[in-house]
Design a protein around this motif. Structure first.
Motif, PDB file in Angstrom:
ATOM      1  N   HIS A   9       0.674  -1.252  -0.011  1.00 33.05           N
ATOM      2  CA  HIS A   9       0.007   0.060   0.139  1.00 33.05           C
ATOM      3  C   HIS A   9       0.876   1.252   0.003  1.00 33.05           C
ATOM      4  CE1 HIS A   9      -4.140  -1.370   0.122  1.00 33.05           C
ATOM      5  NE2 HIS A   9      -3.843  -2.379   1.100  1.00 33.05           N
ATOM      6  N   GLU A  10       1.837   1.562   0.625  1.00 37.40           N
ATOM      7  CA  GLU A  10       2.763   2.595   0.894  1.00 37.40           C
ATOM      8  C   GLU A  10       3.255   2.596  -0.357  1.00 37.40           C
ATOM      9  OE1 GLU A  10       2.633   4.539   3.430  1.00 37.40           O
ATOM     10  OE2 GLU A  10       1.310   3.186   4.505  1.00 37.40           O
ATOM     11  N   ALA A  11       3.933   1.656  -1.152  1.00 36.65           N
ATOM     12  CA  ALA A  11       4.436   2.168  -2.278  1.00 36.65           C
ATOM     13  C   ALA A  11       3.473   2.401  -3.448  1.00 36.65           C
ATOM     14  CB  ALA A  11       5.193   0.956  -3.004  1.00 36.65           C
ATOM     15  N   SER A  12       2.234   1.796  -3.524  1.00 36.92           N
ATOM     16  CA  SER A  12       1.154   2.284  -4.400  1.00 36.92           C
ATOM     17  C   SER A  12       0.673   3.671  -4.118  1.00 36.92           C
ATOM     18  CB  SER A  12      -0.109   1.173  -4.031  1.00 36.92           C
ATOM     19  OG  SER A  12       0.280   0.144  -4.534  1.00 36.92           O
ATOM     20  N   VAL A  13       0.563   3.957  -2.936  1.00 35.06           N
ATOM     21  CA  VAL A  13       0.179   5.471  -2.918  1.00 35.06           C
ATOM     22  C   VAL A  13       1.266   6.374  -3.248  1.00 35.06           C
ATOM     23  CG1 VAL A  13      -0.195   7.219  -0.666  1.00 35.06           C
ATOM     24  CG2 VAL A  13      -1.323   4.745  -0.782  1.00 35.06           C
ATOM     25  N   ALA A  14       2.387   6.036  -3.105  1.00 41.08           N
ATOM     26  CA  ALA A  14       3.671   7.017  -3.192  1.00 41.08           C
ATOM     27  C   ALA A  14       3.561   7.001  -4.828  1.00 41.08           C
ATOM     28  CB  ALA A  14       4.896   6.441  -2.857  1.00 41.08           C
ATOM     29  N   GLU A  15       3.405   6.027  -5.506  1.00 39.41           N
ATOM     30  CA  GLU A  15       3.215   6.172  -7.150  1.00 39.41           C
ATOM     31  C   GLU A  15       2.210   6.985  -7.648  1.00 39.41           C
ATOM     32  OE1 GLU A  15       3.602   1.945  -7.811  1.00 39.41           O
ATOM     33  OE2 GLU A  15       5.786   1.916  -7.398  1.00 39.41           O
ATOM     34  N   THR A  16       0.811   6.666  -7.085  1.00 40.02           N
ATOM     35  CA  THR A  16      -0.036   7.341  -7.315  1.00 40.02           C
ATOM     36  C   THR A  16      -0.163   8.625  -6.939  1.00 40.02           C
ATOM     37  OG1 THR A  16      -1.806   6.626  -5.458  1.00 40.02           O
ATOM     38  CG2 THR A  16      -1.759   5.282  -7.382  1.00 40.02           C
ATOM     39  N   ALA A  17       0.435   9.135  -6.148  1.00 46.73           N
ATOM     40  CA  ALA A  17       0.628  10.890  -5.567  1.00 46.73           C
ATOM     41  C   ALA A  17       1.556  11.190  -6.663  1.00 46.73           C
ATOM     42  CB  ALA A  17       1.263  10.698  -4.301  1.00 46.73           C
ATOM     43  N   GLU A  18       2.567  10.578  -7.081  1.00 46.94           N
ATOM     44  CA  GLU A  18       3.247  11.014  -8.117  1.00 46.94           C
ATOM     45  C   GLU A  18       2.442  11.346  -9.288  1.00 46.94           C
ATOM     46  OE1 GLU A  18       7.527  10.319 -10.547  1.00 46.94           O
ATOM     47  OE2 GLU A  18       7.053   9.022  -8.698  1.00 46.94           O
ATOM     48  N   LEU A  19       1.727  10.536  -9.607  1.00 46.54           N
ATOM     49  CA  LEU A  19       0.811  10.619 -11.084  1.00 46.54           C
ATOM     50  C   LEU A  19      -0.145  11.666 -10.704  1.00 46.54           C
ATOM     51  CD1 LEU A  19      -0.223   9.744 -13.627  1.00 46.54           C
ATOM     52  CD2 LEU A  19      -1.749   8.006 -12.464  1.00 46.54           C
ATOM     53  N   ALA A  20      -0.761  11.854  -9.511  1.00 49.25           N
ATOM     54  CA  ALA A  20      -1.701  12.928  -9.330  1.00 49.25           C
ATOM     55  C   ALA A  20      -0.913  14.310  -9.466  1.00 49.25           C
ATOM     56  CB  ALA A  20      -2.395  12.682  -7.841  1.00 49.25           C
ATOM     57  N   ARG A  21       0.060  14.445  -8.822  1.00 55.31           N
ATOM     58  CA  ARG A  21       0.966  15.647  -8.950  1.00 55.31           C
ATOM     59  C   ARG A  21       1.128  16.181 -10.419  1.00 55.31           C
ATOM     60  NH1 ARG A  21       3.837  13.754  -4.634  1.00 55.31           N
ATOM     61  NH2 ARG A  21       5.367  12.901  -5.885  1.00 55.31           N
TER      62      ARG A  21
END
Length: 133
Positions: free
Chosen positions: A42-54
């Motif tokens: 979950h932590e890696a997924s959130v970091a990756e999706t946060a980068e996409l959102a940014r």
């Protein structure tokens, strides 16, 4: 008005939902997660999706400033980001707040069971009612 935990439970009630997270786009940290993660972390997924959102929120091509945005308290004119894969859909929905928020909801849907249009409508409602704090 639902808090983070209730929001995540309602997101998992969407047809085909496999996992969900409420996250901060700026820090890349999860405020809450539920269900499965696309990469079992979950932590890696959130970091990756946060980068996409940014990236989506910061690009003038995707998020040109609109005259009414500031007047209506919208700091980010991007509503959501959709990524499709062979096995699923990833829907990221930004949460509008009265302060400079960078929070979004990410729902991962199974492609066979999920309904992208229904999930988008449901997630928009959840984002509108989500209470942070």
């Amino acid at each position: 008005m639902p808090g983070i935990e209730e929001c995540l439970l309602k997101a998992m009630a969407l047809p085909g939902a496999r996992g969900a997270a409420v996250a901060d786009c700026t820090s890349g940290l999860a405020l809450g997660t539920i269900g499965d993660s696309p990469n079992d972390d979950h932590e890696a997924s959130v970091a990756e999706t946060a980068e996409l959102a940014r990236v989506a929120a910061d690009q003038p091509t995707f998020a040109p400033a609109e005259d009414g945005d500031a007047a209506h308290g919208r700091s980010n004119p991007v509503e959501d980001v959709i990524v499709t894969t062979r096995s699923g859909y990833h829907l990221l929905r930004f949460v509008e707040t009265t302060f400079d928020s960078s929070v979004f909801i990410h729902v991962w849907l199974d492609r066979e069971e999920g309904n992208l249009a229904l999930a988008r409508i449901g997630l928009a409602g959840l984002a509108e009612r989500l209470v942070l704090g």
